[in-house]
Scaffold this motif. Structure first.
Motif, PDB file in Angstrom:
ATOM      1  N   MET A   5       0.818  -1.213   0.000  1.00 40.24           N
ATOM      2  CA  MET A   5       0.000   0.000   0.000  1.00 40.24           C
ATOM      3  C   MET A   5       0.850   1.261   0.000  1.00 40.24           C
ATOM      4  SD  MET A   5      -2.998  -1.262   2.655  1.00 40.24           S
ATOM      5  CE  MET A   5      -4.308  -0.256   1.948  1.00 40.24           C
ATOM      6  N   GLY A 159      -1.384  -6.813   3.858  1.00 39.92           N
ATOM      7  CA  GLY A 159      -2.226  -6.428   2.734  1.00 39.92           C
ATOM      8  C   GLY A 159      -3.164  -7.497   2.228  1.00 39.92           C
ATOM      9  N   TYR A 296      -2.772   0.760   6.049  1.00 33.85           N
ATOM     10  CA  TYR A 296      -2.243   1.751   5.106  1.00 33.85           C
ATOM     11  C   TYR A 296      -1.214   2.653   5.792  1.00 33.85           C
ATOM     12  CZ  TYR A 296      -2.265   5.844   1.990  1.00 33.85           C
ATOM     13  OH  TYR A 296      -1.893   6.883   1.171  1.00 33.85           O
TER      14      TYR A 296
END
Length: 452
Positions: A5, A159, A296
């Motif tokens: 990310m 992720g 994130y």
């Protein structure tokens, strides 16, 4: 299926990661909704009130344990973002060991003081024993709940939000089947609902472990990693403890609110429970967006790209505003129909609806500050800052305590329902200011180190 990310257009990456989380959270809510719907329809409104009256205790015990263990995965996310595979593996093993201590401690404490807590909460006498039975069995299953959330958080830290969703979908479906078998066929009542939840979450945990072991080497520790590391322990506890306390403090406020609601009898408790469950389902988009921002921000913080964190937060805030407005409209329009899911045909819905409307209409006005809380709190935690998010929980507690105090003193149900909106508004302001402060602090720290 890991997702980096730290590169690409933030919003599409965030939304793509959020969607499986949203679906997973909805299925997670269906765990509890299945319990309440099946109990309400096949056991009765008093049994529904009994299950509902323990929801805040469940949030306290399970939330505290989950907060601690989920906090342990922040370090894994940061090391994955920094490309430190050995460090990521070591943090996984360390987190599992620490979580085991948390499970034992929370199980013993919760089972030891449960009856006392239910009495303090003004639990109505006609539902007391069912409430005690349900929450005690749930507490016996803390091990399943914590390990599922720990391993699914490890997968999200690198992720991967799709695999936890698949396992959760399977176990949520299993939970409904077990609910029906235990409650209808075996006549186990609220105990059957609790055991169905524990067994389903235990299976989710096992499936996550097996997948990680076979498919995600970066999360699979080697033999030399299986020992407590002083540095990792310090860093994980520095995030895990504030996250756990934040859950605990917030839950304490909801317990105070539940105590105020309990004063109005089992019908009010049942209506409030059904409305609260429905609202919780609709608002899962906020929760999922917050979870995404933890991953994130963790990955980008590990890489050192603070500007990208800020950019992502700005984009997500606008998304949250739109989502909040739509959610407000949905809950107000659909509430009368949703309420019927929780009760059998012989229950007078017109008796329940005024209680439920009072709660939902008051809450719907304040969804925007609630969304801000999820975004800013998780972003700060993803960057490794746990104190101010925890203090946000203190602000929530104070707001609920003051509002509930007036509700109990004045015997006002609308004031009891206003505990949530008061907490969201006050904590939303505090958390927004905290985020601004933390981001400035992070950027200044990097400038001083010559990293910008």
């Amino acid at each position: 299926m890991e997702t980096d990310m730290t590169r690409g257009n933030p919003l599409p990456i965030i939304l793509k990661f959020t969607l499986p989380l949203l679906m997973g959270n909805i299925f997670q809510q269906l765990y509890n909704m299945a319990d309440t719907i099946i109990v309400g329809r096949f056991v009765g409104p008093d049994a529904l009130a009994a299950v509902g009256s323990t929801g805040t205790i469940m949030f306290l015990v399970i939330g505290f344990s989950q907060g601690m263990s989920t906090g342990f995965t922040v370090l894994t996310s940061q090391r994955f973002g920094a490309g430190d595979e050995n460090g990521a593996k070591r943090s996984v093993a360390n987190g599992i060991i620490l979580s085991s201590f948390v499970i034992v401690l929370m199980t013993v404490i919760s089972l030891s003081f449960m009856r006392t807590l239910l009495r303090v909460m003004n639990t109505p006498g006609n539902i007391f024993e069912d409430a005690y039975t349900y929450i005690s069995i749930i507490c016996m299953g803390i091990v399943a709940n914590v390990f599922y959330n720990l391993f699914s958080s490890y997968l999200r830290s690198v992720g991967n939000s799709r695999i936890p969703l698949l396992f959760l979908m399977f176990s949520a479906s299993l939970n409904v089947v077990l609910d029906l078998i235990f409650i209808i066929n075996f006549k186990m009542g609220v105990a059957g609902a609790a055991w169905a939840t524990n067994l389903s979450q235990g299976i989710s945990a096992i499936l996550c472990i097996c997948y990680i072991y076979k498919k995600v080497p970066v999360l699979t520790p080697k033999r030399n990693h299986w020992k407590l590391n002083a540095s990792d322990t310090t860093r994980q506890l520095s995030v895990g403890i504030p996250m756990a306390l934040q859950f605990g403090i917030t839950a304490s406020g909801t317990i105070i609110m539940q105590s105020a609601v309990n004063l109005f009898g089992s019908a009010a408790v049942a209506a409030y429970t059904a409305a609260n469950k429905f609202q919780g389902l609709v608002l899962q988009g906020m929760v999922a967006m917050g979870q995404t921002m933890a991953t994130y921000s963790g990955q980008n913080y590990g890489k050192g790209d603070i500007g990208r964190i800020r950019h992502g937060v700005r984009l997500v805030l606008w998304t949250e505003v739109v989502y909040s407005i739509l959610s407000s409209v949905i809950v107000c329009l659909v509430l009368p129909y949703a309420l019927r899911l929780f009760f059998s045909g012989d229950v007078d819905i017109t008796e329940m609806l005024p209680w439920a409307k009072t709660y939902i209409y008051l809450c719907a006005v304040f969804y925007i500050p609630l969304g801000f809380i999820f975004i800013f709190r998780n972003t700060m935690q993803g960057c490794g800052y746990g104190l101010l998010p925890m203090l946000g929980g203190v602000v929530e507690l104070a707001a609920r305590l003051i509002t509930a105090g007036f509700a109990i003193r004045l015997l006002s149900f609308p004031l009891a329902c206003a505990c949530d909106p008061a907490a969201w508004l006050s904590a939303g302001v505090f958390t927004t200011l905290s985020y601004v402060y933390i981001m400035k602090k992070v950027e200044k720290s990097r400038e001083n180190k010559g990293l910008v």
